[in-house]
Design a protein around this motif. Structure first.
Motif, mmCIF file in Angstrom:
data_model
loop_
_atom_site.group_PDB
_atom_site.id
_atom_site.type_symbol
_atom_site.label_atom_id
_atom_site.label_comp_id
_atom_site.label_asym_id
_atom_site.label_seq_id
_atom_site.Cartn_x
_atom_site.Cartn_y
_atom_site.Cartn_z
ATOM 1 N N ILE A 66 0.850 -1.207 0.000
ATOM 2 C CA ILE A 66 0.000 0.000 0.000
ATOM 3 C C ILE A 66 0.878 1.247 0.000
ATOM 4 O O ILE A 66 1.815 1.367 0.791
ATOM 5 N N ASP A 67 0.597 2.165 -0.911
ATOM 6 C CA ASP A 67 1.358 3.427 -0.917
ATOM 7 C C ASP A 67 0.471 4.647 -0.662
ATOM 8 O O ASP A 67 0.965 5.783 -0.616
ATOM 9 N N ARG A 68 -0.824 4.416 -0.461
ATOM 10 C CA ARG A 68 -1.752 5.529 -0.205
ATOM 11 C C ARG A 68 -3.053 4.959 0.336
ATOM 12 O O ARG A 68 -3.489 3.888 -0.076
ATOM 13 N N ILE A 69 -3.662 5.686 1.279
ATOM 14 C CA ILE A 69 -4.948 5.270 1.846
ATOM 15 C C ILE A 69 -5.954 6.391 1.662
ATOM 16 O O ILE A 69 -5.646 7.563 1.896
ATOM 17 N N VAL A 70 -7.152 6.020 1.243
ATOM 18 C CA VAL A 70 -8.274 6.962 1.181
ATOM 19 C C VAL A 70 -9.359 6.428 2.115
ATOM 20 O O VAL A 70 -9.801 5.289 1.968
ATOM 21 N N ILE A 71 -9.755 7.245 3.087
ATOM 22 C CA ILE A 71 -10.854 6.893 3.975
ATOM 23 C C ILE A 71 -12.119 7.551 3.442
ATOM 24 O O ILE A 71 -12.142 8.760 3.207
ATOM 25 N N VAL A 72 -13.166 6.756 3.198
ATOM 26 C CA VAL A 72 -14.433 7.295 2.704
ATOM 27 C C VAL A 72 -15.512 7.076 3.763
ATOM 28 O O VAL A 72 -15.624 5.992 4.345
ATOM 29 N N ALA A 73 -16.294 8.108 4.010
ATOM 30 C CA ALA A 73 -17.322 8.040 5.044
ATOM 31 C C ALA A 73 -18.209 9.264 4.922
ATOM 32 O O ALA A 73 -17.916 10.194 4.148
ATOM 33 N N CYS A 74 -19.299 9.279 5.696
ATOM 34 C CA CYS A 74 -20.230 10.406 5.726
ATOM 35 C C CYS A 74 -20.463 10.836 7.174
ATOM 36 O O CYS A 74 -20.448 10.008 8.084
ATOM 37 N N GLU B 241 -1.157 7.801 9.734
ATOM 38 C CA GLU B 241 0.029 8.433 9.138
ATOM 39 C C GLU B 241 1.200 8.389 10.111
ATOM 40 O O GLU B 241 2.349 8.148 9.702
ATOM 41 N N GLN B 242 0.946 8.633 11.390
ATOM 42 C CA GLN B 242 2.035 8.667 12.361
ATOM 43 C C GLN B 242 2.663 7.295 12.538
ATOM 44 O O GLN B 242 3.890 7.169 12.613
ATOM 45 N N TRP B 243 1.834 6.259 12.599
ATOM 46 C CA TRP B 243 2.357 4.925 12.917
ATOM 47 C C TRP B 243 2.742 4.121 11.678
ATOM 48 O O TRP B 243 3.709 3.378 11.706
ATOM 49 N N ALA B 244 1.988 4.239 10.593
ATOM 50 C CA ALA B 244 2.253 3.421 9.401
ATOM 51 C C ALA B 244 3.014 4.182 8.331
ATOM 52 O O ALA B 244 3.480 3.572 7.354
ATOM 53 N N ARG B 245 3.117 5.504 8.471
ATOM 54 C CA ARG B 245 3.849 6.352 7.522
ATOM 55 C C ARG B 245 3.335 6.168 6.095
ATOM 56 O O ARG B 245 4.102 6.090 5.127
ATOM 57 N N ILE B 246 2.016 6.106 5.963
ATOM 58 C CA ILE B 246 1.359 6.075 4.653
ATOM 59 C C ILE B 246 0.524 7.338 4.538
ATOM 60 O O ILE B 246 -0.191 7.686 5.479
ATOM 61 N N PRO B 247 0.585 8.047 3.396
ATOM 62 C CA PRO B 247 -0.274 9.225 3.248
ATOM 63 C C PRO B 247 -1.746 8.824 3.250
ATOM 64 O O PRO B 247 -2.142 7.866 2.584
ATOM 65 N N VAL B 248 -2.536 9.558 4.035
ATOM 66 C CA VAL B 248 -3.958 9.259 4.184
ATOM 67 C C VAL B 248 -4.754 10.511 3.875
ATOM 68 O O VAL B 248 -4.431 11.604 4.339
ATOM 69 N N GLU B 249 -5.788 10.351 3.079
ATOM 70 C CA GLU B 249 -6.740 11.447 2.884
ATOM 71 C C GLU B 249 -8.135 10.938 3.199
ATOM 72 O O GLU B 249 -8.413 9.740 3.091
ATOM 73 N N VAL B 250 -8.985 11.851 3.616
ATOM 74 C CA VAL B 250 -10.357 11.500 3.987
ATOM 75 C C VAL B 250 -11.301 12.181 3.015
ATOM 76 O O VAL B 250 -11.232 13.389 2.812
ATOM 77 N N GLN B 251 -12.161 11.384 2.384
ATOM 78 C CA GLN B 251 -13.099 11.904 1.392
ATOM 79 C C GLN B 251 -14.527 11.639 1.859
ATOM 80 O O GLN B 251 -14.835 10.559 2.390
ATOM 81 N N LEU B 252 -15.412 12.609 1.652
ATOM 82 C CA LEU B 252 -16.830 12.358 1.853
ATOM 83 C C LEU B 252 -17.289 11.398 0.759
ATOM 84 O O LEU B 252 -17.013 11.609 -0.426
ATOM 85 N N SER B 253 -17.976 10.358 1.151
ATOM 86 C CA SER B 253 -18.349 9.302 0.205
ATOM 87 C C SER B 253 -19.109 9.847 -0.996
ATOM 88 O O SER B 253 -18.909 9.411 -2.134
ATOM 89 N N HIS B 254 -20.012 10.805 -0.753
ATOM 90 C CA HIS B 254 -20.864 11.309 -1.828
ATOM 91 C C HIS B 254 -20.141 12.244 -2.782
ATOM 92 O O HIS B 254 -20.667 12.591 -3.837
ATOM 93 N N GLU B 255 -18.912 12.649 -2.424
ATOM 94 C CA GLU B 255 -18.093 13.468 -3.327
ATOM 95 C C GLU B 255 -17.027 12.632 -4.025
ATOM 96 O O GLU B 255 -16.503 13.017 -5.065
ATOM 97 N N PHE B 256 -16.697 11.495 -3.435
ATOM 98 C CA PHE B 256 -15.549 10.694 -3.849
ATOM 99 C C PHE B 256 -15.583 10.332 -5.331
ATOM 100 O O PHE B 256 -14.631 10.568 -6.074
ATOM 101 N N ARG B 257 -16.695 9.777 -5.796
ATOM 102 C CA ARG B 257 -16.762 9.287 -7.184
ATOM 103 C C ARG B 257 -16.712 10.415 -8.206
ATOM 104 O O ARG B 257 -16.246 10.231 -9.318
ATOM 105 N N TYR B 258 -17.213 11.582 -7.800
ATOM 106 C CA TYR B 258 -17.408 12.642 -8.784
ATOM 107 C C TYR B 258 -16.158 13.485 -9.020
ATOM 108 O O TYR B 258 -16.172 14.369 -9.871
ATOM 109 N N ARG B 259 -15.102 13.225 -8.270
ATOM 110 C CA ARG B 259 -13.868 13.987 -8.485
ATOM 111 C C ARG B 259 -12.889 13.195 -9.359
ATOM 112 O O ARG B 259 -11.737 13.608 -9.534
#
Length: 507
Positions: free
Chosen positions: A195-203, A218-236
């Protein structure tokens, strides 16, 4: 979604509708098809195949009142199995006091139940085999048990919910304690290391849990993480690869926007991990691995114990990934495990702030706006505190990153404006602590009423705060799990003071 087209068709047939709701179109279509076909099941199947969008629909015909037929499309449906009785609900919590045996109805399937039988078909009418499972929740957990509301009961259950989520995931195979999540171990360490990137999706609340969890991962696994609102995720048109992991967070496992985001990511080859509180829900079944929280049924609409259990699960994921990837500092791991051990007691002490917070809320019953400030992991907690107040007390509330005050929001501060400030630990985060104290001085000088949530022993805030809520000492990353509890109590008590239904907010 195509109700306007269907309504026009019914109007042309001379069928009068009595409301503006889209669902009445289905009832009218069903009535028309039964008149043509004479059979509820055949007519129901013909109607649901014409519907676009999201629905779970149940129907009964007056000629056979002991038969209920139901269909699902992108919306939850579960069957409860009893003795001489069967149930349909969107969640097992609806019937847990009567039965712990359940069947998850799959996408685009139809369930036909009587008191003594259950059949499932697809939309074409072909039989579908199904398996039952046993719900682990105790029926007592879906009852108030003497509490005035489910929300009050569920706030008090948080220490146990967090402990249950950790239980079985801290092992000592060689005398050294470590986090190992069996559901992730089954994926294989090589896949997790890739894994080189994590995206968290939720509402909603789950997205704030995701934001807090992102700091720890990010602090413990040193993987970049971004958080996306589920209802916006697909449309970007997100950038996703086989080395991207998508972590979905949903209490019910049926949140439609989150399910659609999971399906979208899955079609693009990502690794999908769900954090969920409900066994055999759709999102876990669509995922490569499911990390279940063990919060028990959450009956109140406003989420409390699911939120803190979700943060706990995400922290466990961060520790598991950090160990597998070799990025977890032993000192950080030891501190985290110690914090998990101490967390239930700290949260119980936070639950015990109820009386102080209730008095504060009743004094502020006429308040029309409340602001919340936090830094680092305190910022998403501030957002969650504001959401709770909006959701059940129906007043304006906003959460801000404390550092953003001088970039515009400070104009909102007027004489008497209540502001909750989540103050970081002066022991564990001295730099952030001093900055937040500076923020408090800024807003106090402009007339704000400051309610400071601090750890025991923090005296630096006292000259500038109107009210102080003291919480036990804990590690900086774990502070939101404790700080959120008095904010939940405040929302509940302000709602109660206004005479509102805490468990069933409007709209």
């Amino acid at each position: 979604e195509n109700f306007a087209e269907l309504r026009a068709e019914l109007d042309a047939d001379g069928i009068e509708l009595l409301s503006e709701t889209d669902t009445e179109v289905v009832a009218a279509l069903l009535g028309r098809e039964i008149a043509r076909m004479g059979d509820l099941e055949t007519a129901f199947r013909a109607v649901v195949k014409r519907l676009h969008g999201t629905f779970t629909l149940l129907a009964i015909h007056e000629s056979a009142p002991d038969t209920v037929i139901a269909a699902r499309h992108n919306s939850p449906l579960v069957v409860g199995l009893g003795e001489g009785e069967n149930f349909l609900g969107s969640d097992v919590a609806a019937f847990i006091e009567r039965s712990r045996r359940a069947v998850a109805v799959e996408e685009d399937n139809i369930a036909i139940i009587t008191p003594d039988s259950v059949r499932i078909t697809d939309f074409a009418g072909d039989p579908v085999a199904f398996e039952e499972y046993e719900v682990a929740w105790n029926a007592d957990t879906a009852e108030k048990g003497g509490w005035p509301s489910f929300m009050a009961k569920e706030i008090t259950e948080q220490p146990e919910a967090v402990a249950n989520t950790v239980r079985g995931r801290v092992i000592e195979p060689d005398g050294e304690a470590r986090v190992e999540i069996p559901e992730l171990a089954e994926l294989g360490d090589d896949r997790l290391r890739a894994i080189d990137r994590i995206v968290i999706v939720a509402c909603g609340t789950a997205s704030y849990a995701g934001q807090i969890g992102a700091y720890a991962i990010e602090q413990w696994a040193r993987i970049p993480v971004e958080v996306q609102l589920s209802h916006e995720f697909r449309y970007r048109n997100p950038v996703l690869t086989e080395r991207t992991a998508v972590i979905s967070v949903s209490q019910s496992g049926e949140t439609m926007d989150t399910l659609m985001a999971v399906k979208y990511a899955k079609a693009r080859g990502t690794l999908n991990i769900s954090v969920c509180n409900t066994q055999s829900a759709t999102i876990p079944r669509e995922s490569d691995a499911a990390v279940y929280t063990h919060a028990g049924p959450e009956v109140a609409v406003a989420s409390t114990k699911a939120f803190t259990a979700q943060i706990t699960a995400l922290y466990l994921i961060g520790l598991h990934l950090g160990r597998v990837r070799g990025t977890l500092d032993p000192a950080d791991e030891s501190a985290a495990l110690r914090s998990f051990d101490e967390l239930p007691a700290a949260m119980s002490a936070a639950v015990a702030t109820h009386e102080q917070v209730a008095q504060l809320a009743h004094w502020m019953a006429d308040t029309r706006s409340v602001l919340f400030l936090g830094r680092h992991v305190g910022y998403p907690a501030a957002l969650e505190g504001a959401l709770k107040l909006k959701e059940i007390a129906y007043i304006h509330a906003e959460g801000f990153a404390a550092g953003e005050l001088k970039h515009g929001p400070i104009a909102l501060i007027d004489h008497g404006q209540p502001v909750f400030v989540l103050v970081p630990s002066p022991r564990k985060a001295p730099t952030m602590h001093s900055k937040v104290v500076s923020n408090i001085q800024e807003i106090r000088a402009r007339g704000a009423r400051v309610i400071a949530i601090v750890e025991v022993g923090d005296t630096a805030v006292l000259p500038y705060a109107d009210d102080v809520i003291r919480l036990p000492l804990t590690d900086a990353l774990f502070e939101p799990l404790v700080q959120i509890v008095p904010l939940q109590w405040f929302a509940l008590e302000l709602s109660t003071a206004k005479g509102l239904d805490v468990d069933q907010p409007r709209n």
